[in-house]
Motif scaffolding. Structure first.
Motif, PDB file in Angstrom:
ATOM      1  N   GLY A 184       0.873  -1.176  -0.095  1.00 32.48           N
ATOM      2  CA  GLY A 184       0.023  -0.205  -0.112  1.00 32.48           C
ATOM      3  C   GLY A 184       0.900   1.279  -0.040  1.00 32.48           C
ATOM      4  N   GLU A 185       0.551   1.927  -0.867  1.00 35.40           N
ATOM      5  CA  GLU A 185       1.531   3.304  -1.269  1.00 35.40           C
ATOM      6  C   GLU A 185       1.695   4.092   0.204  1.00 35.40           C
ATOM      7  OE1 GLU A 185       1.506   5.328  -4.809  1.00 35.40           O
ATOM      8  OE2 GLU A 185       0.297   3.692  -5.688  1.00 35.40           O
ATOM      9  N   GLU A 186       0.776   4.167   0.890  1.00 36.02           N
ATOM     10  CA  GLU A 186       0.724   5.023   2.239  1.00 36.02           C
ATOM     11  C   GLU A 186       1.323   4.360   3.240  1.00 36.02           C
ATOM     12  OE1 GLU A 186      -2.591   2.327   2.808  1.00 36.02           O
ATOM     13  OE2 GLU A 186      -1.770   3.253   1.131  1.00 36.02           O
ATOM     14  N   ARG A 187       1.705   3.199   2.960  1.00 36.42           N
ATOM     15  CA  ARG A 187       2.412   2.329   4.325  1.00 36.42           C
ATOM     16  C   ARG A 187       3.924   2.521   4.178  1.00 36.42           C
ATOM     17  NH1 ARG A 187      -0.041  -0.738   7.488  1.00 36.42           N
ATOM     18  NH2 ARG A 187       1.450  -2.018   7.710  1.00 36.42           N
ATOM     19  N   ASN A 188       4.466   2.955   3.092  1.00 34.41           N
ATOM     20  CA  ASN A 188       5.930   2.946   3.211  1.00 34.41           C
ATOM     21  C   ASN A 188       6.885   1.840   3.608  1.00 34.41           C
ATOM     22  OD1 ASN A 188       5.872   5.936   2.568  1.00 34.41           O
ATOM     23  ND2 ASN A 188       5.443   6.325   4.585  1.00 34.41           N
ATOM     24  N   GLU A 189       6.442   0.766   2.748  1.00 32.10           N
ATOM     25  CA  GLU A 189       7.146  -0.601   2.952  1.00 32.10           C
ATOM     26  C   GLU A 189       7.886  -0.672   1.620  1.00 32.10           C
ATOM     27  OE1 GLU A 189       5.167  -3.705   5.370  1.00 32.10           O
ATOM     28  OE2 GLU A 189       4.184  -2.136   6.567  1.00 32.10           O
ATOM     29  N   LEU A 190       7.046  -1.673   0.605  1.00 29.50           N
ATOM     30  CA  LEU A 190       7.631  -1.936  -0.317  1.00 29.50           C
ATOM     31  C   LEU A 190       6.901  -1.531  -1.780  1.00 29.50           C
ATOM     32  CD1 LEU A 190       8.091  -5.856   0.325  1.00 29.50           C
ATOM     33  CD2 LEU A 190       9.566  -4.110   0.520  1.00 29.50           C
ATOM     34  N   ARG A 191       7.625  -1.267  -2.800  1.00 33.39           N
ATOM     35  CA  ARG A 191       6.870  -1.006  -4.033  1.00 33.39           C
ATOM     36  C   ARG A 191       5.981  -2.030  -4.541  1.00 33.39           C
ATOM     37  NH1 ARG A 191       8.340   4.529  -4.807  1.00 33.39           N
ATOM     38  NH2 ARG A 191      10.536   4.661  -5.514  1.00 33.39           N
ATOM     39  N   THR A 192       6.466  -3.226  -4.571  1.00 33.97           N
ATOM     40  CA  THR A 192       5.676  -4.383  -5.055  1.00 33.97           C
ATOM     41  C   THR A 192       6.088  -5.496  -4.594  1.00 33.97           C
ATOM     42  OG1 THR A 192       5.036  -5.411  -7.105  1.00 33.97           O
ATOM     43  CG2 THR A 192       7.152  -4.645  -7.047  1.00 33.97           C
ATOM     44  N   LEU A 193       5.313  -6.793  -5.027  1.00 34.72           N
ATOM     45  CA  LEU A 193       5.593  -8.035  -4.218  1.00 34.72           C
ATOM     46  C   LEU A 193       5.510  -9.319  -5.381  1.00 34.72           C
ATOM     47  CD1 LEU A 193       2.701  -9.425  -3.783  1.00 34.72           C
ATOM     48  CD2 LEU A 193       2.569  -8.023  -1.666  1.00 34.72           C
ATOM     49  N   PHE A 194       6.201 -10.377  -4.859  1.00 39.81           N
ATOM     50  CA  PHE A 194       5.949 -11.816  -5.568  1.00 39.81           C
ATOM     51  C   PHE A 194       4.870 -12.421  -4.467  1.00 39.81           C
ATOM     52  CE2 PHE A 194      10.376 -11.319  -7.322  1.00 39.81           C
ATOM     53  CZ  PHE A 194       9.865 -10.865  -8.381  1.00 39.81           C
ATOM     54  N   HIS A 195       3.718 -12.772  -4.935  1.00 36.70           N
ATOM     55  CA  HIS A 195       3.066 -13.704  -4.271  1.00 36.70           C
ATOM     56  C   HIS A 195       3.031 -15.079  -4.754  1.00 36.70           C
ATOM     57  CE1 HIS A 195      -0.277 -14.346  -6.745  1.00 36.70           C
ATOM     58  NE2 HIS A 195      -0.408 -13.218  -6.567  1.00 36.70           N
ATOM     59  N   PHE A 196       3.072 -16.240  -4.109  1.00 40.82           N
ATOM     60  CA  PHE A 196       3.104 -17.473  -4.589  1.00 40.82           C
ATOM     61  C   PHE A 196       1.959 -18.452  -4.700  1.00 40.82           C
ATOM     62  CE2 PHE A 196       7.001 -15.800  -3.285  1.00 40.82           C
ATOM     63  CZ  PHE A 196       7.810 -16.217  -4.186  1.00 40.82           C
ATOM     64  N   GLU A 197       0.613 -17.912  -4.780  1.00 37.26           N
ATOM     65  CA  GLU A 197      -0.623 -18.620  -4.777  1.00 37.26           C
ATOM     66  C   GLU A 197      -0.514 -19.295  -6.218  1.00 37.26           C
ATOM     67  OE1 GLU A 197      -4.308 -16.908  -3.818  1.00 37.26           O
ATOM     68  OE2 GLU A 197      -3.767 -15.765  -2.166  1.00 37.26           O
TER      69      GLU A 197
END
Length: 536
Positions: free
Chosen positions: A264-277
């Motif tokens: 989430g852009e407002e959370r200041n963590e990562l740009r994007t992610l890999f999920h593995f579903e």
């Protein structure tokens, strides 16, 4: 959705040891990557993701790092990497490195100090526990071994490892560990890299207690634990805030709702992610399930966050072999490419995917070099299973499926090396290689270049609203992307038999297809079409 360069990007993954060997020792290297930068640039991708090239004993192909500040001799030198960064930038390419900080090698000086005594300054930089009546502290498992606990004779305690015993996990609860990691990240950013692919980053936070679990085989207890977001927000504040660095987190055991907490852009963590579903949980293509996964992730993330789209990488079998069809190799390779580049999210291309490379099945278990395969194979044989049964059950998902050398031409070893390749080349290189693809205007490579060009010139491909038009259909995947009155309709027959359809549009609205001729009401095996029209 807010617009940003990285949301519009296409990422090309370079598994350097299998990409190009420049010195004839049979192992790909950084100079080999430099030699092929013009080829990568010709794809018009934006970001190169380079797998780990740090100093390492190489037990897990570089994911067991013994020095974060130097380069393993197999890969080259620090000067080679500096030249690669500069040369990539000259071509308008960004370069990101793997950040592997859940664990180190057991040969890292940090671990050597930690194991030396219980009073050492770094004694608590790793996770140590006493055994229970001479047995490991709990009934957990690791990814690569029956137990995540290994006894250390020097310290007379067990240490914890989520992966191989040679990969002890760092203790992120220790502030000095976190600061050491942040210092290292800033050092690499100062070197000029453009971001990080963060290896199993949500495993850095462990469970509050190390009690036994009800089902040790269900490994979700290893990751996504309460407190992980405090660590990532601290990392952002210490390293990433105020920079334009691209970050993608490898996030196992996470569904869409939790996923938004990471990106989430407002959370200041990562740009994007890999999920593995899909990549971890779906053995072969299950289209209704795949469509539900796409819908759930889109509805949870949009418009506040962005996921990544991939079906193969260095850990997962090549997508044509696993999710497409080797019988319809060219058609299914193009279909999967069209699908991943038009679904919401950032598309990743794993080296060789753009020419439709396939997986390999070694008939001899000794041919597999992957530590995970070797450990799991040995465990199952020791448990009494027959070698043939074990091998056949593991071949499709074995990580070495995707690690065979890049197929450049029909020369010796596919043009990868003039020496003996570190891993056997897929014998089909005589038919599937870059040189042949460059000469064929209808090749998978030409199709990928068209896809990337479309992404550069049509914002609907990146920012368009997503809607599924046939979510229950077992063979057809039909969806639209809509932006500012422009509609893209994607019609895919994810099946090896022809199907009829009512979703076809007039030929003048057809932008791209993987068949030279098309019947508006009938799709051939693995036929893929992209239409454009304007909303009335």
């Amino acid at each position: 959705m807010n617009r940003a360069w990285w949301k519009e990007a296409v990422v090309y993954q370079v598994y350097w040891r299998s990409f190009k060997d420049s010195n004839g020792d049979g192992m790909g290297d950084l100079r080999g990557v430099i030699e092929k930068l013009d080829y990568i640039a010709s794809l018009d991708v934006d970001i190169i993701w380079l797998n780990p090239c740090y100093t390492s004993p190489d037990v897990d192909n570089g994911y067991d790092i013994s020095d974060y500040y130097s380069i393993m001799p197999k890969a080259g030198t620090m000067s080679d990497l500096e030249e690669l960064i500069a040369s990539a930038h000259e071509r308008g390419l960004k370069l990101i490195l793997d950040l592997v900080v859940n664990h180190t090698s057991d040969q890292h000086t940090w671990f050597k100090e930690s194991r030396s005594s219980r009073t050492n300054e770094k004694a608590d930089w790793y996770i140590w526990r006493d055994g229970v009546k001479g047995t490991p502290p709990n009934n957990w498992r690791s990814y690569f071994a029956p137990s995540p606990w290994t006894w250390d004779e020097t310290r007379e305690q067990y240490y914890f490892h989520s992966f191989a015993s040679e990969q002890p996990d760092l203790n992120w609860e220790h502030p000095a560990v976190r600061q050491a990691v942040y210092t290292m990240m800033r050092w690499w950013a100062d070197k000029g890299i453009d971001g990080f692919r963060m290896d199993v980053i949500n495993l850095i936070k462990k469970r509050a207690t190390y009690d036994d679990v009800a089902d040790p085989l269900e490994l979700s207890y290893l990751g996504n634990q309460p407190g992980i977001h405090e660590f990532l927000q601290e990392m952002h504040q210490e390293v990433l805030a105020g920079t334009d660095l691209f970050t993608v987190g490898e996030i196992p055991f996470v569904g869409p709702e939790d996923g938004l907490l990471y990106v989430g852009e407002e959370r200041n963590e990562l740009r994007t992610l890999f999920h593995f579903e899909v990549a971890d949980d779906m053995e072969t293509m299950d289209l209704p399930r795949f469509k539900q996964i796409q819908k759930r992730w889109y509805e949870a993330l949009y418009p506040s966050g962005v996921a990544s789209q991939f079906l193969n990488n260095h850990d997962h079998t090549r997508q044509v072999t696993r999710f497409g069809s080797e019988r319809y190799r060219v058609e299914s390779a193009k279909l999967l490419g069209l699908m991943l580049h038009t679904l919401p999210g950032i598309p990743y291309i794993y080296q060789g995917e753009e020419i439709g490379m396939t997986g390999i099945r070694f008939s001899d278990p000794e041919s597999y070099q992957d530590v995970a395969f070797r450990n799991q194979y040995a465990e199952r044989i020791a448990a009494g299973e027959s070698p043939g049964t074990v091998l056949s059950s593991m071949q499709l998902r074995a990580r070495d499926n995707s690690r065979t050398p890049m197929q450049w031409n029909t020369d010796q070893s596919a043009g990868f090396t003039i020496g003996t390749p570190w891993m056997a080349v897929n014998p089909n290189y005589r038919d599937i290689n870059v040189e042949a693809a460059e000469q064929d205007p209808h090749s998978v490579l030409a199709f990928y270049r068209q896809l990337i060009d479309l992404r550069k010139t049509h914002p609907v491909m990146v920012y368009g609203v997503y809607r599924d038009l046939a979510i229950q259909d077992p063979y057809l995947y039909v969806y639209e992307r809509v932006l500012d009155g422009v509609v893209w309709r994607i019609v895919l027959n994810v099946h090896d038999e022809p199907v009829t359809t009512t979703f076809g549009l007039p030929e003048e609205q057809l932008i791209l297809t993987n068949y030279e001729t098309a019947d508006i009401n009938r799709l051939a095996p693995y036929e893929a079409r992209l239409y454009q029209y304007e909303m009335p």
